[in-house]
Write an enzyme that holds these catalytic residues in place. Structure first.
Site, PDB file in Angstrom:
ATOM      1  N   LEU A 182       5.850  -2.478   3.988  1.00  0.00           N
ATOM      2  CA  LEU A 182       5.527  -1.064   3.758  1.00  0.00           C
ATOM      3  C   LEU A 182       6.599  -0.353   2.941  1.00  0.00           C
ATOM      4  CD1 LEU A 182       4.183  -0.052   7.297  1.00  0.00           C
ATOM      5  CD2 LEU A 182       2.951  -1.085   5.372  1.00  0.00           C
ATOM      6  N   GLN A 214      -8.066 -12.567  -1.362  1.00  0.00           N
ATOM      7  CA  GLN A 214      -7.929 -11.752  -2.572  1.00  0.00           C
ATOM      8  C   GLN A 214      -6.867 -12.285  -3.531  1.00  0.00           C
ATOM      9  OE1 GLN A 214      -6.959  -8.147  -0.079  1.00  0.00           O
ATOM     10  NE2 GLN A 214      -5.630  -7.644  -1.794  1.00  0.00           N
ATOM     11  N   HIS A 257       2.790   3.527   1.251  1.00  0.00           N
ATOM     12  CA  HIS A 257       2.012   3.295   2.482  1.00  0.00           C
ATOM     13  C   HIS A 257       2.305   4.397   3.508  1.00  0.00           C
ATOM     14  CE1 HIS A 257       2.685  -1.021   1.098  1.00  0.00           C
ATOM     15  NE2 HIS A 257       1.373  -0.939   1.147  1.00  0.00           N
ATOM     16  N   GLY A 317       1.181  -4.998   4.339  1.00  0.00           N
ATOM     17  CA  GLY A 317       2.541  -4.992   4.869  1.00  0.00           C
ATOM     18  C   GLY A 317       3.609  -4.800   3.812  1.00  0.00           C
ATOM     19  N   VAL A 336       2.759   7.372  -5.233  1.00  0.00           N
ATOM     20  CA  VAL A 336       4.148   7.762  -4.940  1.00  0.00           C
ATOM     21  C   VAL A 336       5.037   6.981  -5.916  1.00  0.00           C
ATOM     22  CG1 VAL A 336       5.973   7.827  -3.197  1.00  0.00           C
ATOM     23  CG2 VAL A 336       3.587   8.188  -2.527  1.00  0.00           C
TER      24      VAL A 336
HETATM   25  O1  PAF Z   1      -4.328  -2.482  -1.105  1.00  0.00           O
HETATM   26  C1  PAF Z   1      -4.064  -3.404  -0.319  1.00  0.00           C
HETATM   27  O2  PAF Z   1      -2.964  -3.499   0.206  1.00  0.00           O
HETATM   28  C2  PAF Z   1      -5.139  -4.449  -0.011  1.00  0.00           C
HETATM   29  O3  PAF Z   1      -5.903  -4.731  -1.133  1.00  0.00           O
HETATM   30  C3  PAF Z   1      -6.020  -4.064   1.189  1.00  0.00           C
HETATM   31  C4  PAF Z   1      -6.840  -2.818   0.899  1.00  0.00           C
HETATM   32  C5  PAF Z   1      -5.168  -3.830   2.409  1.00  0.00           C
HETATM   33  C6  PAF Z   1      -7.010  -5.205   1.483  1.00  0.00           C
HETATM   34  O4  PAF Z   1      -6.349  -6.382   1.770  1.00  0.00           O
END
Ligand code: PAF
Length: 287
Positions: free
Chosen positions: A33, A61, A37, A31, A177
């Protein structure tokens, strides 16, 4: 187009789309964005009949001291931007929807590819990424999935996971980008103070210096150690920059290399902290 919050709703949407003769592109995101993205969503739209975007700030993560709680979030804005870029649905699940409470399974890619670069400073990070991407692939079941080259190591790891596990998804990696001054777009750029922001262009500038030296006639222009030194000297000119890593590795396996070899891609990658904000950037070097 709507925001879908549960796997049951997503299943119903997939069922209603008569998927047999349509391809589905998938853009997983955390998110907040930005144009990076949106470029993935546009590419997914150009290559597929349908596009699903997920917005999920994945707790597994992040290390405990990292910015999971404060990670920028704005689903209304994300929804609008994703729609405008061509998404057919936005999947915005709660944590329990992705990780069922009794879940005790993880997916981990091992070896240099996950140990080097960001894997060295964020040891549990990629295990969290590969686990969530697997769960999302199993829920969404896309034909193609889109990732940014800005997270070069993540893209290599996901490609390896897909190959190793025979996951029937084509991984598409799209170019970085950048802002007009070269700063790679990242959701974390919003954390930068104006002073940090002005110095942060040293990441892309340092990689450009390495590229320029590689194309020079100097005797040691292919030496990884020399190029790493050039990158480091450029970044160290900035008073607020604290280097996490600078490395030049094999562009596929992330194994150490001594020289840039003709016809073989090398990845020059940097991670630099400005205050609490850690930025990454990279460049493929080849001759
Ligand atoms: O690159 C990211 O935004 C994240 O690591 C992902 C691939 C959406 C996994 O949570």
């Amino acid at each position: 187009m709507s925001i879908i919050k549960t796997t049951a709703e997503l299943e119903a949407w997939l069922g209603s789309m008569n998927r047999r003769d349509k391809t589905l592109g998938f853009v997983p995101t955390m998110g907040y964005l930005h144009e990076g993205h949106l470029s993935l969503i546009r590419e997914a739209k150009a290559q597929n009949d349908l596009v699903a975007v997920s917005v999920f700030v994945n707790p597994t993560q992040f290390a405990p001291e990292e910015d999971y709680e404060s990670y920028p979030r704005d689903i209304d804005r994300d929804y609008k931007l994703a729609c405008e870029a061509g998404a057919d649905i936005v999947f915005y699940p709660e944590v329990d929807e992705i990780y069922i409470p009794s879940s005790s399974t993880a997916v981990e890619v091992t070896g240099d590819i996950t140990k080097k670069l960001c894997g060295a400073s964020r040891p549990a990070h990629f295990k969290g990424v590969t686990t969530v991407v697997n769960v999302l692939f199993n829920i969404v079941r896309p034909d193609r999935a889109y990732f940014g080259q800005k997270d070069a190591q993540q893209a290599l790891i996901i490609k390896k996971m897909v190959r190793d596990l025979h996951i029937p998804v084509e991984v598409v990696v799209c170019p970085i980008v950048r802002e007009a001054d070269g700063l790679a777009l990242s959701s974390r750029n919003v954390y930068l103070t104006p002073h940090e922001r002005s110095q942060a262009i040293c990441l892309s500038g340092s990689l450009q210096k390495a590229e320029d030296y590689l194309s020079s006639e100097a005797d040691d222009c292919r030496s990884a150690a020399r190029l790493i030194k050039i990158i480091g000297e450029h970044i160290q000119c900035q008073s607020l920059a604290s280097i996490d890593y600078i490395n030049i590795l094999d562009g596929e396996t992330l194994e150490d290399i001594e020289h840039i070899e003709s016809g073989r891609k090398a990845l020059a990658a940097v991670a630099v902290k400005f205050g609490k904000t850690r930025l990454i950037d990279n460049r493929i070097l080849s001759i």
